[in-house]
Design a protein around this motif. Structure first.
Motif, PDB file in Angstrom:
ATOM      1  N   LYS A 157      -5.689  -7.880   4.623  1.00  0.00           N
ATOM      2  CA  LYS A 157      -6.417  -6.855   3.909  1.00  0.00           C
ATOM      3  C   LYS A 157      -5.827  -6.399   2.725  1.00  0.00           C
ATOM      4  CE  LYS A 157      -8.908  -2.679   5.262  1.00  0.00           C
ATOM      5  NZ  LYS A 157      -9.224  -1.738   6.276  1.00  0.00           N
ATOM      6  N   ARG A 158      -4.781  -5.890   2.825  1.00  0.00           N
ATOM      7  CA  ARG A 158      -4.056  -5.636   1.708  1.00  0.00           C
ATOM      8  C   ARG A 158      -3.882  -6.614   0.342  1.00  0.00           C
ATOM      9  NH1 ARG A 158       0.129  -4.113   5.309  1.00  0.00           N
ATOM     10  NH2 ARG A 158       1.407  -5.653   4.737  1.00  0.00           N
ATOM     11  N   ILE A 159      -3.693  -7.880   0.604  1.00  0.00           N
ATOM     12  CA  ILE A 159      -3.740  -8.575  -0.373  1.00  0.00           C
ATOM     13  C   ILE A 159      -5.311  -8.709  -0.960  1.00  0.00           C
ATOM     14  CG2 ILE A 159      -3.556 -11.184  -0.607  1.00  0.00           C
ATOM     15  CD1 ILE A 159      -1.355 -11.430   1.512  1.00  0.00           C
ATOM     16  N   ALA A 160      -6.163  -8.821  -0.039  1.00  0.00           N
ATOM     17  CA  ALA A 160      -7.451  -8.875  -0.476  1.00  0.00           C
ATOM     18  C   ALA A 160      -8.007  -7.789  -1.452  1.00  0.00           C
ATOM     19  CB  ALA A 160      -8.374  -8.923   0.832  1.00  0.00           C
ATOM     20  N   LEU A 161      -7.634  -6.670  -0.969  1.00  0.00           N
ATOM     21  CA  LEU A 161      -7.699  -5.450  -1.666  1.00  0.00           C
ATOM     22  C   LEU A 161      -7.019  -5.623  -3.073  1.00  0.00           C
ATOM     23  CD1 LEU A 161      -7.819  -2.780   0.900  1.00  0.00           C
ATOM     24  CD2 LEU A 161      -9.791  -3.381  -0.250  1.00  0.00           C
ATOM     25  N   LYS A 162      -5.905  -6.148  -3.190  1.00  0.00           N
ATOM     26  CA  LYS A 162      -5.056  -6.264  -4.300  1.00  0.00           C
ATOM     27  C   LYS A 162      -5.822  -7.119  -5.289  1.00  0.00           C
ATOM     28  CE  LYS A 162      -0.396  -6.787  -6.086  1.00  0.00           C
ATOM     29  NZ  LYS A 162       1.238  -6.836  -5.530  1.00  0.00           N
ATOM     30  N   LEU A 163      -6.200  -8.150  -4.770  1.00  0.00           N
ATOM     31  CA  LEU A 163      -6.808  -9.242  -5.695  1.00  0.00           C
ATOM     32  C   LEU A 163      -8.274  -8.701  -6.256  1.00  0.00           C
ATOM     33  CD1 LEU A 163      -6.020 -12.411  -3.580  1.00  0.00           C
ATOM     34  CD2 LEU A 163      -5.165 -12.236  -5.831  1.00  0.00           C
ATOM     35  N   ASN A 164      -8.929  -7.888  -5.225  1.00  0.00           N
ATOM     36  CA  ASN A 164     -10.274  -7.400  -5.570  1.00  0.00           C
ATOM     37  C   ASN A 164      -9.929  -6.270  -6.682  1.00  0.00           C
ATOM     38  OD1 ASN A 164     -13.049  -7.173  -5.066  1.00  0.00           O
ATOM     39  ND2 ASN A 164     -12.535  -5.015  -4.425  1.00  0.00           N
ATOM     40  N   LYS A 165      -8.718  -5.687  -6.649  1.00  0.00           N
ATOM     41  CA  LYS A 165      -8.601  -4.636  -7.919  1.00  0.00           C
ATOM     42  C   LYS A 165      -7.958  -5.624  -9.139  1.00  0.00           C
ATOM     43  CE  LYS A 165      -5.683  -0.736  -8.823  1.00  0.00           C
ATOM     44  NZ  LYS A 165      -4.391   0.079  -8.528  1.00  0.00           N
ATOM     45  N   ILE A 166      -7.316  -6.638  -8.858  1.00  0.00           N
ATOM     46  CA  ILE A 166      -6.864  -7.233 -10.208  1.00  0.00           C
ATOM     47  C   ILE A 166      -8.334  -7.914 -10.952  1.00  0.00           C
ATOM     48  CG2 ILE A 166      -5.867  -9.520 -10.895  1.00  0.00           C
ATOM     49  CD1 ILE A 166      -3.711  -8.987  -8.947  1.00  0.00           C
ATOM     50  N   PHE A 167      -9.035  -8.453 -10.099  1.00  0.00           N
ATOM     51  CA  PHE A 167     -10.219  -9.129 -10.841  1.00  0.00           C
ATOM     52  C   PHE A 167     -11.490  -8.177 -10.883  1.00  0.00           C
ATOM     53  CE2 PHE A 167      -7.516 -12.510  -9.240  1.00  0.00           C
ATOM     54  CZ  PHE A 167      -7.469 -13.265 -10.336  1.00  0.00           C
ATOM     55  N   GLY A 168     -11.586  -7.188 -10.069  1.00  0.00           N
ATOM     56  CA  GLY A 168     -12.689  -6.334 -10.309  1.00  0.00           C
ATOM     57  C   GLY A 168     -13.648  -6.416  -9.136  1.00  0.00           C
ATOM     58  N   GLN A 169     -14.323  -5.891  -8.915  1.00  0.00           N
ATOM     59  CA  GLN A 169     -15.562  -5.833  -7.765  1.00  0.00           C
ATOM     60  C   GLN A 169     -16.651  -6.910  -8.273  1.00  0.00           C
ATOM     61  OE1 GLN A 169     -15.488  -4.375  -4.808  1.00  0.00           O
ATOM     62  NE2 GLN A 169     -17.281  -5.434  -4.361  1.00  0.00           N
ATOM     63  N   ASP A 170     -16.746  -7.631  -7.279  1.00  0.00           N
ATOM     64  CA  ASP A 170     -17.929  -8.692  -7.544  1.00  0.00           C
ATOM     65  C   ASP A 170     -17.237  -9.884  -8.315  1.00  0.00           C
ATOM     66  OD1 ASP A 170     -19.974  -7.762  -5.957  1.00  0.00           O
ATOM     67  OD2 ASP A 170     -20.594  -6.577  -7.650  1.00  0.00           O
ATOM     68  N   ASN A 171     -15.658  -9.875  -8.625  1.00  0.00           N
ATOM     69  CA  ASN A 171     -15.000 -10.900  -9.440  1.00  0.00           C
ATOM     70  C   ASN A 171     -14.063 -11.609  -8.358  1.00  0.00           C
ATOM     71  OD1 ASN A 171     -16.375 -10.756 -11.838  1.00  0.00           O
ATOM     72  ND2 ASN A 171     -15.081  -8.970 -12.612  1.00  0.00           N
ATOM     73  N   PHE A 172     -14.078 -11.137  -7.345  1.00  0.00           N
ATOM     74  CA  PHE A 172     -13.346 -11.669  -6.119  1.00  0.00           C
ATOM     75  C   PHE A 172     -14.131 -12.007  -4.830  1.00  0.00           C
ATOM     76  CE2 PHE A 172     -10.328 -11.229  -2.335  1.00  0.00           C
ATOM     77  CZ  PHE A 172      -9.792 -12.405  -2.556  1.00  0.00           C
ATOM     78  N   TYR A 173     -13.788 -13.211  -4.377  1.00  0.00           N
ATOM     79  CA  TYR A 173     -14.618 -13.331  -3.080  1.00  0.00           C
ATOM     80  C   TYR A 173     -13.991 -13.976  -1.954  1.00  0.00           C
ATOM     81  CZ  TYR A 173     -19.068 -13.130  -5.813  1.00  0.00           C
ATOM     82  OH  TYR A 173     -20.061 -12.601  -6.724  1.00  0.00           O
ATOM     83  N   LEU A 174     -14.016 -13.580  -0.539  1.00  0.00           N
ATOM     84  CA  LEU A 174     -13.645 -14.296   0.426  1.00  0.00           C
ATOM     85  C   LEU A 174     -14.371 -15.450   0.742  1.00  0.00           C
ATOM     86  CD1 LEU A 174     -13.209 -11.037   2.263  1.00  0.00           C
ATOM     87  CD2 LEU A 174     -11.352 -12.106   1.506  1.00  0.00           C
TER      88      LEU A 174
END
Length: 403
Positions: A157-174
């Motif tokens: 979850k921490r990694i996913a949230l970090k990647l989501n922050k780096i690329f921005g909402q709707d620019n990172f997908y699981l």
């Protein structure tokens, strides 16, 4: 009802000794399956991008430019065999030319600075070059998925949230995948839960390594060559199923019928990825000159310094010839081209790397002679600059003549 589906995770022949999707065959199959677009996401490299782009365009298929990069365990500069031997995976897709340039930078940095077993990038580098990129969490080798496999949901979850922050909402997908592997089905349940908790959207992919199902046997041989094993070796690396092929829309909808949005997101992502190459325009790297100089003034300084070394007392005629050539070079936009060639020839000579005296029409340039790119005096031998470069023939100087 079966909607459209786009493959966003595809390894071509340029995923060396791992991908068996030859580009011609891949594009032909995409067209047969009536898909409007397809991505290229080779492992750690972008060697096949231009070939892929041209052939996709020719067949009316939208090319999506990407790469499955390797992520370092720690920093990309850390190279401890106990801590840094293994890498994660992350799929990156370029939305536009800004994203494409950032993708090039990331891949280049991975080789030049981060190479350790594989060309690696890290989160710091991703942060610096995230603009214009859509990221997918990749296969079971992805950092999020690896944490889930290790039963560490909070770390995932921490990694996913970090990647989501780096690329921005709707620019990172699981990324959900299902190749008939038990581990994938377990991880998918956790990814769905993670998506519900964080709001990070899901996307369904097939990790394509070969075009048709029957190609799995040939792909298996490639893996043997890569790992130095034989087919009879029971303990060698191998794909556990033959499901890593270019599946049809119907097959993908059967696999992921429980998550329609993850399938629909493949189309939404494809619509947002719009890299267009212009092959009718010259693209030169920007050459960084010392403070206080422009590229033109720096080239002139280098030439005048070199001219004084080549000729003890250069005559007005020689200086006039030099200025004429420089005017042509500036007007045709080739200043940085000459600086780049001077830079690598100069580096080679300073580091005792063998360099020839120059050949062909480049020998007619006193600029090239002053810069010590060539070692043939064009004045002494009456050589003509216009054979090499002139305003009547608008084309790049041929590099082979210089080097």
């Amino acid at each position: 009802m079966i909607e459209d589906f786009i493959h966003l995770h595809v390894h071509t022949e340029y995923s060396l000794l791992d991908g068996f999707s030859r580009i011609d065959k891949l594009i032909k199959r995409v067209k047969e399956l009536n898909m409007q677009a397809v991505a290229i996401t080779d492992h750690g490299c972008m060697f096949g991008v231009i070939d892929f782009y041209k052939k996709a365009k020719k067949e009316g298929i939208k090319p999506i430019i990407g790469c499955e990069v390797y992520t370092a365990s720690r920093s990309l500069r850390d190279k401890d065999p106990k801590l840094d031997k293994y890498q994660g995976h992350l799929v990156l897709l370029a939305k536009d030319m800004t994203g494409y340039k950032n993708l090039i930078k990331l891949v280049s940095t991975g080789y030049v600075e981060g190479f350790y077993y594989k060309p690696r990038v890290d989160f710091e580098e991703l942060q610096k070059h995230s603009e214009g990129i859509i990221a997918l969490s990749a296969c079971l080798g992805g950092d999020v998925q690896q944490s889930l496999l290790n039963r560490n949901y909070e770390k995932a979850k921490r990694i996913a949230l970090k990647l989501n922050k780096i690329f921005g909402q709707d620019n990172f997908y699981l990324e959900l995948q299902d190749h008939g592997l038990k581990e994938q089905r377990e991880v998918n349940l956790s990814l769905i839960k993670l998506s519900e908790e964080t709001g990070i959207p899901l996307v369904a992919t097939n990790d394509v390594h070969y075009v048709n199902k029957e190609d799995s046997k040939t792909h298996d041989i490639l893996l043997c060559i890569q790992t130095g094993k034989i087919l009879q070796d029971e303990h060698r690396m191998k794909f556990e199923t033959d499901e890593f092929y270019l599946k049809s829309k119907e097959e993908m909808y059967d696999l992921f019928s429980y998550t329609q949005s993850a399938l629909e997101n493949t189309v939404k992502i494809a619509q947002r990825c719009n890299v267009e190459f212009d092959f009718n325009q010259i693209h030169l790297p920007k050459y960084e000159v010392p403070n206080g100089f422009t590229p033109s003034s720096y080239l002139r300084k280098l030439c005048m310094d070199g001219l004084k070394e080549r000729f003890e007392n250069p005559s007005d005629e020689i200086i006039k010839r030099l200025n004429y050539e420089l005017d042509v070079i500036e007007n045709m936009g080739y200043v940085e081209y000459f600086l780049i060639v001077w830079d690598f020839i100069n580096f080679a000579k300073e580091n005792n790397i063998m360099v020839g005296p120059g050949r062909g029409s480049a020998a007619g340039s006193i600029v090239a002679y002053s810069l010590k790119i060539t070692d043939i005096d064009p004045i002494k031998y009456g050589l003509i600059f216009e054979r090499f470069l002139n305003p009547e023939r608008v084309s790049m100087p041929d590099c082979k003549y210089i080097a």
